[in-house]
Design a protein around this motif. Structure first.
Motif, PDB file in Angstrom:
ATOM      1  N   LEU A 206     -22.698 -21.552 -23.633  1.00  0.00           N
ATOM      2  CA  LEU A 206     -21.934 -21.452 -22.383  1.00  0.00           C
ATOM      3  C   LEU A 206     -20.714 -22.370 -22.426  1.00  0.00           C
ATOM      4  N   SER A 207     -20.897 -23.559 -22.975  1.00  0.00           N
ATOM      5  CA  SER A 207     -19.768 -24.495 -23.092  1.00  0.00           C
ATOM      6  C   SER A 207     -18.700 -23.941 -24.027  1.00  0.00           C
ATOM      7  N   LEU A 208     -19.125 -23.322 -25.137  1.00  0.00           N
ATOM      8  CA  LEU A 208     -18.169 -22.692 -26.053  1.00  0.00           C
ATOM      9  C   LEU A 208     -17.436 -21.557 -25.356  1.00  0.00           C
TER      10      LEU A 208
ATOM     11  N   ILE B 285     -16.238 -13.844 -25.698  1.00  0.00           N
ATOM     12  CA  ILE B 285     -17.115 -12.684 -25.524  1.00  0.00           C
ATOM     13  C   ILE B 285     -18.321 -12.770 -26.439  1.00  0.00           C
ATOM     14  N   VAL B 286     -18.099 -13.198 -27.671  1.00  0.00           N
ATOM     15  CA  VAL B 286     -19.227 -13.364 -28.611  1.00  0.00           C
ATOM     16  C   VAL B 286     -20.188 -14.424 -28.094  1.00  0.00           C
ATOM     17  N   ALA B 287     -19.645 -15.545 -27.606  1.00  0.00           N
ATOM     18  CA  ALA B 287     -20.495 -16.615 -27.069  1.00  0.00           C
ATOM     19  C   ALA B 287     -21.293 -16.116 -25.863  1.00  0.00           C
ATOM     20  N   LEU B 288     -20.665 -15.299 -25.023  1.00  0.00           N
ATOM     21  CA  LEU B 288     -21.363 -14.737 -23.863  1.00  0.00           C
ATOM     22  C   LEU B 288     -22.515 -13.843 -24.304  1.00  0.00           C
TER      23      LEU B 288
ATOM     24  N   GLY C 119     -31.714  -7.247 -18.164  1.00  0.00           N
ATOM     25  CA  GLY C 119     -31.765  -6.355 -17.018  1.00  0.00           C
ATOM     26  C   GLY C 119     -30.375  -5.914 -16.624  1.00  0.00           C
ATOM     27  N   TRP C 120     -30.294  -4.953 -15.695  1.00  0.00           N
ATOM     28  CA  TRP C 120     -29.004  -4.372 -15.331  1.00  0.00           C
ATOM     29  C   TRP C 120     -28.069  -5.350 -14.649  1.00  0.00           C
ATOM     30  N   LEU C 121     -28.609  -6.343 -13.950  1.00  0.00           N
ATOM     31  CA  LEU C 121     -27.753  -7.338 -13.312  1.00  0.00           C
ATOM     32  C   LEU C 121     -26.983  -8.144 -14.356  1.00  0.00           C
ATOM     33  N   LEU C 122     -27.691  -8.556 -15.376  1.00  0.00           N
ATOM     34  CA  LEU C 122     -27.060  -9.315 -16.470  1.00  0.00           C
ATOM     35  C   LEU C 122     -25.990  -8.479 -17.150  1.00  0.00           C
ATOM     36  N   TRP C 123     -26.302  -7.216 -17.418  1.00  0.00           N
ATOM     37  CA  TRP C 123     -25.369  -6.349 -18.132  1.00  0.00           C
ATOM     38  C   TRP C 123     -24.120  -6.072 -17.300  1.00  0.00           C
ATOM     39  N   ILE C 124     -24.292  -5.892 -15.987  1.00  0.00           N
ATOM     40  CA  ILE C 124     -23.126  -5.676 -15.124  1.00  0.00           C
ATOM     41  C   ILE C 124     -22.211  -6.909 -15.150  1.00  0.00           C
ATOM     42  N   GLY C 125     -22.821  -8.090 -15.060  1.00  0.00           N
ATOM     43  CA  GLY C 125     -22.035  -9.320 -15.101  1.00  0.00           C
ATOM     44  C   GLY C 125     -21.241  -9.452 -16.389  1.00  0.00           C
TER      45      GLY C 125
END
Length: 290
Positions: free
Chosen positions: A170-172, A222-225, A235-241
């Protein structure tokens, strides 16, 4: 009373309080992630301590930046209306404000756990160092990214007293994301920075090169995320975010190109604010529901 309210407004303008939207959501995300992954009971008092540390650290960082750059800001047509050049806040008052917030930051850090106490002076050095970096290195954008990127790892440490790989991702993410959009923001001052002998990625590599470097940094974000998301409940909430965050980054680079920079303000403020808020909201929701 009106004078007091106006003065509070001046200090909020000094530290660009609205820009807390960049790092704060990631700190809250790391806070909830730490609670869930380490099976720690939720604490309102700890949450308040983390939020206060974030606010005090940001006040130190921005207040010191405005104090250190007061002469530069007075010369730059884009920044002459800032609080110190216009006399709304004196340089001495700004420095006192920084010292008070630094003391408060360390004080709250001491009340959390031993590791936050030990690392608090280090955090202050990092967030204040950025202000002088552009005087000698074009990598100042990454120092800014690092100062904001401390937030999620610090929140995780506050909850667990330790640091693991996931919050470092997350820091990266924050480091490269903020470093990338600060390069875009710096496009506004290329000619001024060059005339004053100041360093930046756009000054060193030109507009086109700077945007390509920004894109590369955001690719790392994006890779770090995606790597961090593997440690979260799926789950779908994570994927939407994730999709919304990545979409905001892509749109940012559609709006700002080597031949089109008039949308820098929208790309810097609006899109990045939406990106951090939506990612944090959906990720925290997914962490809660499991």
């Amino acid at each position: 009373m009106k004078n007091i309210i106006n003065k509070i407004g001046d200090y909020m303008g000094l530290v660009k309080f609205s820009h807390t939207i960049f790092a704060m959501p990631f700190a809250l995300m790391a806070f909830v992630f730490a609670l869930k992954s380490a099976n720690v009971e939720f604490s309102w008092s700890l949450l308040l301590q983390i939020v206060l540390c974030m606010v005090f650290a940001r006040n130190v960082a921005m207040g010191f930046n405005r104090w250190a750059d007061r002469d530069i800001d007075g010369k730059n047509p884009r920044t002459t209306n800032r609080e110190i050049p216009t006399g709304k806040i004196s340089a001495k008052s700004a420095l006192i404000f920084v010292i008070i917030n630094a003391i408060l930051f360390v004080g709250v850090s001491l009340s959390i756990n031993s590791l936050t106490a030990i690392l608090s002076p280090v955090a202050l050095v990092v967030v204040m160092a950025y202000s002088y970096c552009k005087r000698f290195t074009s990598m100042a954008h990454l120092v800014l990214g690092l100062s904001l990127g401390i937030a999620p790892s610090a929140a995780y440490i506050a909850v667990t007293g330790t640091l693991t790989f996931a919050p470092c991702l997350l820091s990266l993410l924050v480091l490269t994301w903020c470093g990338g959009f600060d390069i875009i923001y710096a496009l506004q001052d290329v000619e001024f920075d060059r005339s004053q002998g100041l360093h930046s990625i756009p000054v060193r590599f030109g507009v086109r090169g700077a945007i390509y470097i920004s894109i590369a940094l955001h690719a790392v974000s994006i890779v770090a995320l995606l790597l961090f998301a593997r440690y979260c409940p799926q789950g779908w909430l994570l994927w939407i975010g994730e999709v919304l965050f990545c979409g905001c980054i892509i749109l940012e680079h559609i709006l700002v190109t080597p031949t089109k920079q008039r949308n820098v303000g929208i790309a810097f403020g609006t899109l990045n604010g939406i990106a951090s808020l939506t990612l944090a909201t959906f990720t925290i929701a997914q962490l809660i529901v499991g």
